[in-house]
Design an enzyme around this catalytic site. Structure first.
Site, PDB file in Angstrom:
ATOM      1  CD1 TRP A 130      -8.071   2.631   0.314  1.00 25.61           C
ATOM      2  CD2 TRP A 130      -9.922   2.854  -0.918  1.00 25.61           C
ATOM      3  NE1 TRP A 130      -7.742   3.337  -0.815  1.00 25.61           N
ATOM      4  CE2 TRP A 130      -8.858   3.497  -1.590  1.00 25.61           C
ATOM      5  CE3 TRP A 130     -11.186   2.859  -1.513  1.00 25.61           C
ATOM      6  CZ2 TRP A 130      -9.024   4.136  -2.814  1.00 25.61           C
ATOM      7  CZ3 TRP A 130     -11.347   3.488  -2.733  1.00 25.61           C
ATOM      8  CH2 TRP A 130     -10.280   4.116  -3.376  1.00 25.61           C
ATOM      9  CG  ASP A 211     -13.609  -2.046  -3.273  1.00 30.27           C
ATOM     10  OD1 ASP A 211     -13.186  -2.381  -4.383  1.00 30.27           O
ATOM     11  OD2 ASP A 211     -13.179  -1.053  -2.650  1.00 30.27           O
ATOM     12  CE  LYS A 246      -4.837  -1.299  -6.422  1.00 28.43           C
ATOM     13  NZ  LYS A 246      -4.318  -0.197  -5.722  1.00 28.43           N
TER      14      LYS A 246
HETATM   15  C1  LMR Z   1      -4.406   2.070  -1.978  1.00 31.73           C
HETATM   16  O1  LMR Z   1      -5.203   1.817  -1.062  1.00 31.73           O
HETATM   17  O2  LMR Z   1      -3.236   2.417  -1.781  1.00 31.73           O
HETATM   18  C2  LMR Z   1      -4.866   1.906  -3.402  1.00 31.73           C
HETATM   19  O3  LMR Z   1      -6.178   1.455  -3.436  1.00 31.73           O
HETATM   20  C3  LMR Z   1      -4.648   3.110  -4.222  1.00 31.73           C
HETATM   21  C4  LMR Z   1      -5.507   4.274  -3.823  1.00 31.73           C
HETATM   22  O4  LMR Z   1      -6.112   4.864  -4.733  1.00 31.73           O
HETATM   23  O5  LMR Z   1      -5.599   4.615  -2.652  1.00 31.73           O
END
Ligand code: LMR
Length: 397
Positions: A130, A211, A246
């Site tokens: 992420w 996570d 979510k």
């Molecule tokens: C995402 O990856 O789109 C979600 O986890 C929302 C975010 O805060 O980025």
């Protein structure tokens, strides 16, 4: 003093939503940020949430501050959701949870906790991960390193390379793992692979930081916890950052949890006291509403059953969209194989589209996806937008 400032770059995920909102194309499609849409393209408030709020409105007595670690009932139920109530990590008292503002809040508290209490440790993140992960840990002065995760095409796990990487991490470092529904790839280890990952973490004395933002969006509530349940063994330590954005659709309420698992209940209480210092110097104590909703739903048999049904509905719609996407792309671009999308799980998939193709999708077709790896939010696809989406993708391939 601010006069010399130049614009900071927009956030690679949330910045796209800002651009999407400004787009005047009536057929625009936003598959960037991870937000679930139902068949009509709306992000619904779950029925169990509405009912919990109705009960809260009737029963709430005070808006006084919560404790630094939030609602005790929320903490207990969040731990039970991770492990089940009779798991040794709970019955021994060595698991404690703090209510946090979202999963991101949990990650930031964890990062500050590491900075203050394990300052020499580096944090290892999967390649890719992420986009916000490295930023959160760097903001807390953590040294961030990467371990191998996916194969060259980004469509499947390179398990041997992952194990090799993990085996090279120095003892005492922290390894960030996605508990399920890996963001951004949708590629998860199998339960057997999780056991092997757990062995390496234990043998090498690495601290797992899990996570866990999508419990229930992959295979099911318990199935999705297989990885963390494999990792947390008698006496072992872990940090778990969960999100209820979510699986409860509570995005704007910012509700998450940081769960600390220690070797004994005394050590868990000491660790909790340090995490509370991190919270107190950040946002002091968490907002009540979202945590109270989750606690009300999980603590009531009828509401919990309703939530499980609604979660299953969301999960099966995402699976159906994966299948439909693969079938539609087969019609629109038969020379390209997208079947891997049906094998992945959770909200996201790496489409493999290049930054140039992603840019063209946005500028020519008003289709918004994340640039890195062409991450697509499958949960934003609907039967209505599928044809237009796949036609647009086929035209940029
Ligand atoms: C995402 O990856 O789109 C979600 O986890 C929302 C975010 O805060 O980025």
């Amino acid at each position: 003093m601010f006069e010399t400032f130049e614009m900071a770059p927009p956030d690679s995920i949330l910045g796209l939503t800002d651009a999407f909102k400004k787009d005047t194309n009536p057929n625009k499609i936003n598959l960037s940020v991870g937000v679930y849409k139902d068949a009509s393209g709306a992000t619904p408030i779950l029925r169990c949430v509405k009912e919990a709020e109705r009960r809260m409105l009737e029963q709430e007595q005070s808006k006084g501050y919560l404790g630094i670690d939030g609602l005790p009932e929320f903490g207990r139920l969040a731990c039970e959701l991770l492990f089940t109530a009779d798991h040794e990590a709970l019955t021994s008292g060595r698991t404690v949870a703090l209510q946090t503002p979202g999963g991101t809040g949990a990650l930031r508290v964890a990062a500050d906790f590491l900075k203050q209490n394990l300052p020499a440790s580096s944090i290892w993140i999967s390649k890719p991960t992420w986009a916000n992960h490295p930023k959160i840990f760097e903001a807390a002065d953590r040294k961030v390193e990467t371990y191998q995760y996916v194969n060259a095409s980004g469509t499947g796990l390179d398990f041997d390379a992952m194990l090799k990487s993990l085996n090279g991490i120095p003892a005492g470092d922290v390894v960030l793992l996605h508990g399920c529904c890996h963001n951004p790839t949708g590629v998860d280890p199998t339960p057997e692979q999780w056991l092997q990952i757990a062995d390496v973490l234990h043998e090498r004395k690495l601290l797992p930081l899990i996570d866990f933002a999508y419990q229930g969006f992959g295979q099911g509530i318990d199935e999705d916890a297989a990885g963390l349940r494999a990792i947390v063994r008698p006496g072992s330590e872990a940090l778990i950052c969960s999100s209820f954005s979510k699986n409860f659709g509570l995005y704007s309420e910012r509700v998450g949890a940081l769960t600390l698992v220690a070797g004994t209940s005394d050590v868990a209480q000491a660790a909790l006291s340090h995490a509370k210092v991190s919270v107190r110097t950040n946002y002091s104590n968490p907002p009540q509403h979202g945590g109270a909703i989750v606690a009300t739903v999980l603590g009531d048999t009828e509401l919990r059953a309703m939530w499980e049904d609604e979660l299953a509905e969301m999960r099966s719609r995402i699976h159906a969209m994966r299948t439909l996407f693969v079938a539609t792309m087969k019609q629109k671009a038969p020379q390209h194989d997208f079947s891997f999308i049906a094998d992945q799980c959770g909200m996201f998939s790496f489409s493999g589209l290049t930054p140039v193709q992603v840019d063209e999708l946005k500028s020519k077709h008003a289709v918004y996806i994340v640039t890195a790896g062409g991450r697509i939010n499958v949960a934003g696809m609907t039967e209505q937008n599928m044809d237009r989406l796949c036609t647009a993708i086929a035209s940029v391939l």
